[in-house]
Design an enzyme around this catalytic site. Sequence first.
Site, PDB file in Angstrom:
ATOM      1  N   GLU A 270       0.900  -1.279  -0.061  1.00  8.46           N
ATOM      2  CA  GLU A 270      -0.050  -0.019  -0.127  1.00  8.46           C
ATOM      3  C   GLU A 270       0.822   1.418   0.027  1.00  8.46           C
ATOM      4  OE1 GLU A 270      -4.032  -1.319   2.034  1.00  8.46           O
ATOM      5  OE2 GLU A 270      -2.477  -1.110   3.691  1.00  8.46           O
TER       6      GLU A 270
ATOM      7  N   CYS B 270       3.660   8.747   1.224  1.00  5.15           N
ATOM      8  CA  CYS B 270       4.250   7.346   1.914  1.00  5.15           C
ATOM      9  C   CYS B 270       4.383   6.302   1.302  1.00  5.15           C
ATOM     10  CB  CYS B 270       3.425   7.252   3.447  1.00  5.15           C
ATOM     11  SG  CYS B 270       4.044   6.339   4.457  1.00  5.15           S
TER      12      CYS B 270
ATOM     13  N   CYS C 296       7.015  -7.126   6.343  1.00  8.42           N
ATOM     14  CA  CYS C 296       8.172  -6.490   7.166  1.00  8.42           C
ATOM     15  C   CYS C 296       8.561  -7.546   8.177  1.00  8.42           C
ATOM     16  CB  CYS C 296       7.666  -5.389   7.904  1.00  8.42           C
ATOM     17  SG  CYS C 296       8.985  -4.487   9.005  1.00  8.42           S
TER      18      CYS C 296
ATOM     19  N   CYS D  99       7.606  -5.691  15.083  1.00 10.72           N
ATOM     20  CA  CYS D  99       7.058  -4.730  16.009  1.00 10.72           C
ATOM     21  C   CYS D  99       5.768  -5.025  16.539  1.00 10.72           C
ATOM     22  CB  CYS D  99       7.324  -3.408  15.701  1.00 10.72           C
ATOM     23  SG  CYS D  99       8.734  -2.716  15.380  1.00 10.72           S
TER      24      CYS D  99
ATOM     25  N   CYS E  43       2.330  -2.980  15.563  1.00  9.76           N
ATOM     26  CA  CYS E  43       2.299  -2.652  14.009  1.00  9.76           C
ATOM     27  C   CYS E  43       1.797  -3.683  13.216  1.00  9.76           C
ATOM     28  CB  CYS E  43       3.932  -2.346  13.500  1.00  9.76           C
ATOM     29  SG  CYS E  43       3.991  -1.795  11.561  1.00  9.76           S
TER      30      CYS E  43
ATOM     31  N   CYS F 119       0.149   5.344  10.245  1.00 10.12           N
ATOM     32  CA  CYS F 119       1.253   4.785  10.785  1.00 10.12           C
ATOM     33  C   CYS F 119       0.843   3.436  11.275  1.00 10.12           C
ATOM     34  CB  CYS F 119       1.856   5.584  11.955  1.00 10.12           C
ATOM     35  SG  CYS F 119       2.426   7.258  11.161  1.00 10.12           S
TER      36      CYS F 119
HETATM   37  N1  SAH Z   1      10.058   0.174   9.463  1.00 10.59           N
HETATM   38  C1  SAH Z   1      10.079   1.563   9.425  1.00 10.59           C
HETATM   39  C2  SAH Z   1       9.339   2.281   8.427  1.00 10.59           C
HETATM   40  C3  SAH Z   1       7.844   2.310   8.815  1.00 10.59           C
HETATM   41  S1  SAH Z   1       7.401   3.992   9.175  1.00 10.59           S
HETATM   42  C4  SAH Z   1      10.165   2.057  10.926  1.00 10.59           C
HETATM   43  O1  SAH Z   1       9.385   1.287  11.561  1.00 10.59           O
HETATM   44  O2  SAH Z   1      10.459   3.206  11.311  1.00 10.59           O
HETATM   45  C5  SAH Z   1       6.022   3.516  10.222  1.00 10.59           C
HETATM   46  C6  SAH Z   1       5.768   4.367  11.679  1.00 10.59           C
HETATM   47  O3  SAH Z   1       4.678   3.973  12.152  1.00 10.59           O
HETATM   48  C7  SAH Z   1       7.205   3.752  12.351  1.00 10.59           C
HETATM   49  O4  SAH Z   1       7.630   4.868  13.063  1.00 10.59           O
HETATM   50  C8  SAH Z   1       6.345   2.837  13.464  1.00 10.59           C
HETATM   51  O5  SAH Z   1       7.125   2.541  14.542  1.00 10.59           O
HETATM   52  C9  SAH Z   1       5.030   3.801  13.459  1.00 10.59           C
HETATM   53  N2  SAH Z   1       3.878   2.599  13.951  1.00 10.59           N
HETATM   54  C10 SAH Z   1       3.960   1.484  13.799  1.00 10.59           C
HETATM   55  N3  SAH Z   1       2.815   1.012  14.150  1.00 10.59           N
HETATM   56  C11 SAH Z   1       2.098   1.984  14.818  1.00 10.59           C
HETATM   57  C12 SAH Z   1       0.769   2.237  15.383  1.00 10.59           C
HETATM   58  N4  SAH Z   1       0.007   1.368  15.633  1.00 10.59           N
HETATM   59  N5  SAH Z   1       0.426   3.592  15.942  1.00 10.59           N
HETATM   60  C13 SAH Z   1       1.366   4.585  15.501  1.00 10.59           C
HETATM   61  N6  SAH Z   1       2.353   4.467  15.078  1.00 10.59           N
HETATM   62  C14 SAH Z   1       2.733   3.103  14.602  1.00 10.59           C
END
Ligand code: SAH
Length: 361
Positions: free
Chosen positions: A108, A121, A128, A132, A135, A353
């Site tokens: 996406e 974005c 991935c 995490c 996420c 995010c």
């Molecule tokens: N893998 C990279 C790029 C993804 S950026 C990274 O993690 O930095 C996506 C952003 O959204 C990252 O900062 C991630 O930590 C954040 N993110 C992931 N899940 C989220 C959630 N449920 N709510 C808010 N931010 C989240």
Amino acid sequence: MTVPGELTFAAPRRARPPRHLADLDPGQRRAAVAELGERPFRAGQLSVHYFDHLSDDPGSMTDVPAALRERLGAELLPTLLTPVRHLEADAGRTRKTLWRLFDGATVESVLMRYPGRVTLCVSSQAGCGMNCPFCATGQAGLTRNMSAAEIVDQVVAGARMLRAGEIAGGSGDHQRVSNVVFMGMGEPLANYRAVLGAVRRITDPLPSTVGLVPAMDRLVGEGLSVTLALSLHAPDDELRDELVPVNTRWKVAEVLDAARRYFEATGRRVSIEYALIRDVNDQRWRADLLGTELNRRGRGWVHVNPIPLNPTPGSKWTASDPRVERTFVERLRAHGVPTTVRDTRGREIDGACGQLAAVTA
Ligand code: SAH
């Protein structure tokens, strides 16, 4: 589903996406055209069609002899992304697109119009491997790396949507993609080569990383105008080991040192991303510890973006109470750390995010 804490760095071996102009630098493009038995300057013509005119339709390349168009198009401008669905929010100012790749993998991208800028974005991997737990992308595991051209083509497609007037709220000259952030699906620094190729082909990029320290240092040496975002989410190893499993490899102190080195080498202020999760990482003492750890490495080099946690399927966590969020921000500011709560767009279309999962059903 993934095993908690398990990391996947090496992408599963899969058939490679077809080669595309946007995988190649200008010299390689000329060589590729020459290998096809054509004059190298044709590479420049194709590049203008694709990057400037946003066209991959051979029929529109009227400066290329008709007999050549189809062949050069098929060889160097294969279709990489097929739109499956668009979802819109913010009265059409935010649009999430689900793309199908050549092998059926799905990713996406999210286009967001703000006053005076348009941010796209992009995804850098299908899925991935960083796992995490808060996420949605991380919970799906890693399908494969994307090619440089698959990444760039998201930008070209977004630019086409803007030019076609499909994104609400535009007027005058804000019909171009002004910012590209590598904050969609995937960990960009785990797909380093393709991401770097994509970065070189587009401008103003912002990769965001869970903290792959060696790759962060490598990026310093590339001489790019790129702002780095570090997804920290906790200032202490005990909690970060759980929230960002790659922390078991590279600890908070190491990743902050690497972020500081990035600033020193590039002069670009690093963004620290911090999803505020209720009663998990939003305590006042953690704000203070974060402020102290950042200031220990200098002043004026960093900026903190707290992000109210976005809901993801099956997650037990929710966003912090707004008062707790305010206190967290105030504590950081009291340490002199510039802090702005991230406006995360597109929550209602699972486009914010951490919500990108490319679910097709
Ligand atoms: N893998 C990279 C790029 C993804 S950026 C990274 O993690 O930095 C996506 C952003 O959204 C990252 O900062 C991630 O930590 C954040 N993110 C992931 N899940 C989220 C959630 N449920 N709510 C808010 N931010 C989240």
